[in-house]
Scaffold this active site. Structure first.
Site, PDB file in Angstrom:
ATOM      1  CD  GLN A  74      -0.275  -1.654   2.968  1.00 47.27           C
ATOM      2  OE1 GLN A  74      -0.086  -2.536   2.118  1.00 47.27           O
ATOM      3  NE2 GLN A  74      -0.316  -1.919   4.260  1.00 47.27           N
ATOM      4  CG  ASN A 105       7.194  -7.541   2.968  1.00 46.57           C
ATOM      5  OD1 ASN A 105       6.861  -6.997   1.912  1.00 46.57           O
ATOM      6  ND2 ASN A 105       6.448  -7.512   4.051  1.00 46.57           N
ATOM      7  CD  GLN A 152      27.267 -10.322   3.075  1.00 49.99           C
ATOM      8  OE1 GLN A 152      26.053 -10.173   2.962  1.00 49.99           O
ATOM      9  NE2 GLN A 152      28.102  -9.304   3.026  1.00 49.99           N
ATOM     10  CG  HIS A 167      23.054  -9.363   6.123  1.00 55.96           C
ATOM     11  ND1 HIS A 167      22.372  -8.282   6.594  1.00 55.96           N
ATOM     12  CD2 HIS A 167      24.298  -8.919   5.821  1.00 55.96           C
ATOM     13  CE1 HIS A 167      23.171  -7.222   6.595  1.00 55.96           C
ATOM     14  NE2 HIS A 167      24.348  -7.582   6.133  1.00 55.96           N
ATOM     15  CD  GLU A 177      25.574  -6.935  -1.811  1.00 64.01           C
ATOM     16  OE1 GLU A 177      25.502  -8.136  -1.434  1.00 64.01           O
ATOM     17  OE2 GLU A 177      24.827  -6.045  -1.361  1.00 64.01           O
ATOM     18  CG  HIS A 178      29.727  -6.481   0.205  1.00 62.62           C
ATOM     19  ND1 HIS A 178      28.538  -7.188   0.292  1.00 62.62           N
ATOM     20  CD2 HIS A 178      29.444  -5.214   0.593  1.00 62.62           C
ATOM     21  CE1 HIS A 178      27.583  -6.370   0.720  1.00 62.62           C
ATOM     22  NE2 HIS A 178      28.095  -5.176   0.913  1.00 62.62           N
ATOM     23  CG  ASP A 203      27.859  -3.470   5.545  1.00 60.22           C
ATOM     24  OD1 ASP A 203      27.920  -3.423   4.306  1.00 60.22           O
ATOM     25  OD2 ASP A 203      27.976  -4.525   6.208  1.00 60.22           O
ATOM     26  CG  HIS A 253      13.228  12.555 -40.404  1.00 59.57           C
ATOM     27  ND1 HIS A 253      12.042  11.888 -40.462  1.00 59.57           N
ATOM     28  CD2 HIS A 253      13.673  12.422 -39.125  1.00 59.57           C
ATOM     29  CE1 HIS A 253      11.773  11.366 -39.273  1.00 59.57           C
ATOM     30  NE2 HIS A 253      12.748  11.680 -38.441  1.00 59.57           N
TER      31      HIS A 253
END
Lengths: 423, 423
Positions: free
Chosen positions: A183, A206, A251, A254, A319-320, A353, A412
């Site tokens: 929403q 989420n 890592q 997480h 990513e890292h 981070d 054109h």
């Protein structure tokens, strides 16, 4: 964890969760409800999903003041210092508009223009994520975006977490809406009586938030939908096993899908890291999550040479990436694909981070091959400017109409000819 | 065409065609076939869809040489001059990597790294589109991309259009594959025995190409899928009606869905443009297309004030905007949303479509609110660099672990603590 020879087929690529049919339908009907009923729809959906009846959609100044009373000095100082660093880094990303002029009167330019309005989604729940707010909002602020609206789901007391409110307030974010889930995304994308629709929505959430972002994409811009987080550590025999294990665990804690991988030329180091992982896991609060992550998505790979290890890193496009070798700087030029590179023993991923300055929103699942960290670029667009003089048109008109006619586009060509008095 | 008061609900937004179920299934099975059968699959699919049996997948030098014999000097000169201008503009978009150093030994940086490999799709058919090749390839070349593979469907003689071959050759593109349609997109995304997989696919195509790009998105990056082309002309009573009509027609001749809109403060000008449109349409080769486009998607809107007209332009966020007023430069700063802005009477859209330098791949359907012209940015990614010294970590460690603990991520905090000798 075993030390195993590097397998060339290893990849960090993941399929991004598409949700169930039922979830997608639910998200569509939530979006529809917000489009139809506006603020009233938001209040009703919050009653259903967050089990709270809101007196106000927007956070009031009084709530911000109370939030400051609940945050201690050390925390506030940490947030302020982090904001300073992150702001400093992102301000350096700002580009200037430019213009080229030629002697025939031609003027060509590129304008850099910030988006009008940006929406930031901040997940709710028991923990607060001030770093999410900093990393998502600061690039937009540095880009020059004037209107930022933040949405986050309320707790049972109708409140947002004090740390969330304080961080937003420190950043000067004035529009804070106590709405979460699909929403919130719908409200940001389409607007309601009290919430202005935005041009881009960023921030994690989420599966419902992710599905809603995907559904409104096109109507507004969105950030990329992140896969699970990953780290690759590239190390030789000089590296400290305890540091590497600590970073792999940071890592792994997480979530169970996170991936922590060591690529090393030293079998001895690999074995020590495996031992350290066991030892440090022992009293970790999120031990269960980290353990499952390491079991399923963790690895210690051995290569013969450093060149081979570097090639593996480029293939993985993590990513890292942490480089813990005798001369980490010397390897940087060989790294073509990584979201963020951490050099040397003191550059723990946690430094980036939260605090150092660069963004922690980074390309996952191997997309560092073609994607960038979140930054100022994500909140500005370029616009080209073309100004031709009579002289420039007369000089170049024949070439322009020649190409138009190659392409079979006579109108054109005539648009040029008519200005030369030829039509 | 009638001159009508501006309606605030007018929009350039379009629904992008999603194709039929049957088309989507066909595209999926084509992609599957290429993944399974590689080059052999490509040859077979080309037999089915292009009705030609290829002896070679790649264009040979001999074909390039022959193509040069079929292009006249004027055309070649036009292409060369256009390439020079487009290259010059795009080279100015290149950004440098940068680095910041602090007294405590901290080093932070942003690297700009080109993609490894890019694929360019060029539509086939009777007309050749050299401008497509220039506008898609030059930003990639300027970005520093080393490997560019071009795909285009072959004619019945197994050949590509000589103008296509010459343009590609002038740009130094060596890998030219005689494959079109969804099969070309599949080959670029997944690779075959002879075609290396790429990191990004750009270029226009029919619905099958568009659906295939959408399907491989994520595996590779893609450019945005363009909607129909649009122009908005913003004019006052000083503008020339014949120029405006010529430019509106050059937009309308593209296809029936193209949109050409005039927003003016002068009713007199509006009426004259309507007359000019009629007059110039008369002997236009693509009259039927242009007429239908003007009927269905063209408009002449009248506003009371220039401020109102500018606000309308920002609401429409057009792909192309021409400003033909007494002082066009004075309005530029008020234009927040437009892909490319053409200033003054001699800056016909055709000047930018083919020749001036800026890219002609522009955001359509109102997405100029948050999207940019194709450019060097689309072929590079940023990568962050973080290097912390022992001193920097010791000085800032407490803040970093404080934020980690606010977020409930103890392993992150410990990764810092362990380096301070605290764990």
């Amino acid at each position: 964890m075993n030390v195993t020879p590097l397998d060339e087929s290893v990849t960090l690529e993941r399929t991004i969760e598409g949700g169930t049919e039922k979830q997608r339908e639910s998200v569509s009907s939530i979006i529809e409800k917000v489009r139809e009923n506006g603020d009233k729809g938001l209040i009703e959906l919050t009653e259903i999903f967050d089990r709270v009846t809101l007196d106000e959609l927007f956070v009031q100044q009084e709530e911000i003041d109370e939030a400051y009373n609940q945050v201690n000095d050390k925390e506030l100082e940490a947030i302020r210092k982090a904001i300073e660093n992150i702001r400093d880094f992102h301000q350096r990303q700002l580009r200037q508009s430019w213009m080229v002029t030629k002697e025939d009167g031609t003027m060509l330019g590129q304008r850099i223009i910030p988006f009008d309005r940006v929406g930031i989604y901040v997940p709710g729940g028991k923990a607060a994520y001030p770093s999410t707010i900093m990393m998502d909002a600061i690039p937009a602020i540095a880009a020059g975006v004037k209107s930022i609206t933040m949405c986050s789901p309320p707790g049972e007391d109708q409140r947002l977490h004090p740390m969330v409110l304080v961080t937003a307030s420190e950043l000067g974010i004035k529009n804070i809406v106590k709405i979460g889930g699909a929403q919130a995304v719908a409200a940001l994308a389409y607007g309601t009586e009290s919430i202005q629709k935005v041009d881009k929505i960023v921030g994690p959430g989420n599966i419902y938030v992710a599905l809603a972002k995907r559904e409104v994409f096109g109507q507004v811009a969105i950030d990329s939908i992140a896969g699970p987080s990953e780290i690759v550590v590239l190390a030789d025999e000089t590296a400290r096993a305890d540091y590497i294990a600590a970073d792999m665990l940071s890592q792994a804690e997480h979530d169970e899908l996170a991936s922590a991988v060591l690529v090393t030329t030293s079998e001895g180091l690999g074995k020590k890291v495996a031992e350290e992982l066991e030892r440090q896991l022992e009293d970790l609060p999120r031990k269960k999550i980290a353990e499952e992550s390491l079991d399923k998505h963790g690895a210690i790979y051995l290569t013969e040479t450093m060149a081979e290890a570097v090639e593996a890193v480029n293939r993985l496009a993590p990513e890292h990436l942490e480089i813990m070798t005798a001369q980490p700087d010397n390897l940087l030029g060989s790294i073509r694909h990584a979201g963020a590179v951490f050099l040397g023993p003191y550059s723990a991923e946690a430094v980036g981070d939260y605090f150092a300055g660069p963004n922690h929103v980074l390309p996952t699942s191997g997309t560092a091959r073609f994607s960038s960290p979140l930054g100022v670029d994500d909140f500005v667009k370029r616009s080209s400017v073309i100004s031709y003089s009579k002289e420039a048109l007369e000089e170049n008109g024949e070439y322009i109409s020649a190409i138009a006619r190659i392409e079979g586009l006579e109108a054109h060509a005539r648009a040029v000819d008519i200005r030369k008095g030829e039509k």
